[in-house]
Write an enzyme that holds these catalytic residues in place. Structure first.
Site, PDB file in Angstrom:
ATOM      1  N   GLU A 187     -46.600 -59.496   0.933  1.00 51.71           N
ATOM      2  CA  GLU A 187     -45.245 -60.052   0.934  1.00 51.71           C
ATOM      3  C   GLU A 187     -44.900 -60.456  -0.499  1.00 51.71           C
ATOM      4  OE1 GLU A 187     -44.590 -63.461   3.498  1.00 51.71           O
ATOM      5  OE2 GLU A 187     -42.526 -63.629   2.789  1.00 51.71           O
ATOM      6  N   ARG A 236     -61.322 -63.073   5.115  1.00 50.93           N
ATOM      7  CA  ARG A 236     -60.494 -63.497   3.999  1.00 50.93           C
ATOM      8  C   ARG A 236     -61.384 -64.019   2.890  1.00 50.93           C
ATOM      9  NH1 ARG A 236     -55.012 -64.318   4.509  1.00 50.93           N
ATOM     10  NH2 ARG A 236     -54.315 -65.627   2.806  1.00 50.93           N
ATOM     11  N   LYS A 286     -50.901 -68.200  -1.762  1.00 55.59           N
ATOM     12  CA  LYS A 286     -49.701 -68.091  -2.591  1.00 55.59           C
ATOM     13  C   LYS A 286     -48.859 -69.363  -2.537  1.00 55.59           C
ATOM     14  CE  LYS A 286     -48.790 -64.060  -0.887  1.00 55.59           C
ATOM     15  NZ  LYS A 286     -47.955 -62.966  -0.381  1.00 55.59           N
TER      16      LYS A 286
END
Ligand code: ATP
Ligand code: MG
Ligand code: MG
Length: 539
Positions: free
Chosen positions: A32, A252, A262
């Site tokens: 994103e 992750r 982020k």
């Protein structure tokens, strides 16, 4: 719970899919554009591009741009830049927004099939009803009513927050991600690419699987937190009668004393707690690049992590290991003294020009060499001298000897103090190299007559967060280490470092690996420490 519902692809769907892919692997890296890429994305790139690459397949770079408020062209540009920097070549660059029209049509289709409805519950009501496994009062409204309202939503005739489109999944499910997830919400926000064309935007849960299927993705790889959303992924494609890619989750990446989120990185940048998205202390890929970390080191690190499903905290030591491994091969050696202490060699005779020693760029036998003048006055590291000696100390002290790297042994015969501070050492050197001291230290000569010493700025970086896993800290901001950057203004460097350019990497002997920072000017060169050396005393 292991028993994930996965309806089979019909023969017809499979054949259509295979004719599009030719049987080759197709993956996608779907960031994103709401922040800069970080090391975790490096891993995700390795998973997606790496897997496709190794299987002779293709990998899309797909910008998942469905939340216009937090997204920007700056972030999109950084993502593309970083994909390229790590050496990956997207088969195509696509945007989720390329499919807004198709996604809308599929939503209409879903309503018509009785699998979606326009809802008016507030977020608080949705939460409460989900907890109680209760259906929204709008869930069973007539299909035509939902169709009409959905069209109105698209036309901008419904205010923000007044309606959503929800999937009609399973309100009795024990998986929270099947409790009628939202497919569309109203946002009167301008989109970086579609501008004001849309005021309804699809959610991740609605759009991701559809776009995967439209792009004929064979393997949809994502991180473990999406595992519980796999049921919804398959559910929606099944209800739309679309091809189901194979979904597989991996762990992750988290790195000790740092953060890979982020949202949190953006907070640090926005509050100016760090010097921008490419602050060398951040694990953004831009930060790592500015820090001087070679792209190969990142890819090797990510490969070494493997395709495990564990969500471990990886020590920075492992990152450092791969950085050193790479730089050891590529970074020429040189010498820089951070806190210079003057040494006068009292038995030095002859002209400075006559005395030159030869130093090696690399440790191997056939390494290229360079010349360093050996002068009557030299500078050594202040920390390489002690007034009070001890047995296990290999540096200089009165009466003790060390070897000057690439040059001669010296013996300290006396030192001069001013106001209690040692300002100069007096030493003799042994031109025949008869003594063999254990300690080897770096040094720089005095500048040639009529020139000045080459002073440089050196930036050293420490841990950005005090605790090993700042995610576990009750307040991650309190865990921030404001003393994670140290600046040394007047280090003295060998003259051959005069004409370096931004991005050049060196090993400063005994000090670590350093890169020329973009803050350098003709007035002063600035070096970032990329990583320290493992052990630093004996040569
Ligand atoms: P963040 O919380 O940092 O915003 P995200 O998952 O929302 O992370 P995306 O831009 O959506 O970020 O991520 C793109 C891809 O990279 C996704 O497939 C995501 O799962 C993966 N990814 C993100 N962070 C990590 C990480 N720390 N380790 C491995 N993969 C990651
Ligand atoms: Mg995401
Ligand atoms: Mg995110």
């Amino acid at each position: 719970d292991g028993t994930v519902f996965r309806p089979s692809n019909s023969r017809e769907k499979l054949e259509k899919h295979l004719s599009a892919t030719g049987g080759a692997v197709v993956t996608r890296f779907p960031p994103e554009p709401n922040g800069y890429s970080h090391l975790g994305h490096g891993k995700a790139m390795g998973m997606n591009f790496g897997f496709a690459c190794g299987a002779n397949g293709k990998c899309y770079l797909r910008l998942d741009d469905t939340n216009p408020e937090g997204e920007s062209d700056e972030f999109t540009a950084n993502i593309q830049d970083m994909v390229q920097w790590l050496g990956w070549k997207p088969f195509k660059v696509t945007y989720c927004s390329d499919y807004f029209e198709e996604l809308y049509e599929k939503a209409v289709e879903l309503i018509k099939r009785g699998y979606a409805y326009v809802d008016h519950q507030t977020p608080a009501e949705v939460k409460e009803y989900r907890e109680k496994l209760l259906e929204s009062p709008w869930r069973n409204r007539p299909i035509d009513e939902s169709l009409e309202l959905f069209e109105k939503m698209r036309a901008g005739a419904v205010p923000e927050g007044q309606a959503t489109l929800r999937m009609k999944q399973d309100m009795k499910s024990n998986n929270g991600n099947m409790l009628d997830l939202v497919a569309y919400r109203i946002k009167f926000a301008s989109h970086p690419r579609t501008k004001d064309k849309w005021c309804i935007y699809p959610t991740y849960d609605y759009s991701h699987c559809i776009v995967d299927s439209l792009e004929n993705i064979t393997h949809s790889l994502c991180t473990l937190e999406f595992e519980t959303r796999r049921v919804s992924y398959y559910w929606l494609l099944d209800k739309l009668d679309m091809y189901l890619p194979y979904v597989w989750e991996y762990g992750r990446l988290n790195v000790s004393n740092n953060l890979l989120s982020k949202r949190k990185l953006k907070y640090l940048v926005d509050k100016q707690m760090v010097d921008g998205w490419d602050d060398p202390r951040l694990l953004t890929l831009a930060g790592l690049r500015r820090r001087g970390v070679p792209p190969n080191a990142i890819n090797n690190f990510c490969r070494a992590l493997g395709r495990t499903r564990s969500d471990n905290l990886i020590s920075t030591d492992l990152v450092d290991h791969f950085v050193r491994e790479e730089l050891n091969k590529t970074a020429p050696r040189t010498m820089v003294v951070f806190q210079p202490l003057k040494v006068t060699i009292i038995n030095f005779e002859g002209h400075e020009q006559d005395q030159v020693v030869e130093a090696k760029r690399f440790p191997d036998a056939n390494s290229p060499t360079y010349k360093i003048p050996f002068t009557k006055t030299i500078y050594i590291e202040r920390t390489d001298f002690r007034e009070h000696d001890s047995k296990d100390y290999y540096g200089l002290s009165k009466g003790k000897s060390v070897l000057l790297r690439y040059a001669f042994p010296i013996t300290c015969v006396d030192y001069i103090c001013v106001d209690g501070e040692v300002v100069e050492l007096l030493a003799t050197y042994d031109p025949l190299k008869a003594i063999k001291p254990k300690g080897v230290i770096h040094w720089v000569p005095e500048a040639a007559p009529g020139t000045k010493e080459l002073t440089v700025e050196v930036r050293l970086f420490g841990k950005l967060f005090k605790s090993e896993d700042p995610r576990l800290h009750s307040n991650w901001l309190e865990d921030f280490n404001p003393q994670s950057k140290e600046v040394i203004n007047d280090a003295v460097a060998l003259h051959c470092l005069k004409d370096v350019k931004c991005g050049d990497c060196f090993q400063f002997e005994r000090k670590g690996y350093f890169v020329v920072d973009r803050d350098s000017s003709s007035r002063k060169t600035v070096f970032n420490r990329i990583v320290a050396l493992k052990s630093s005393f004996r040569g």
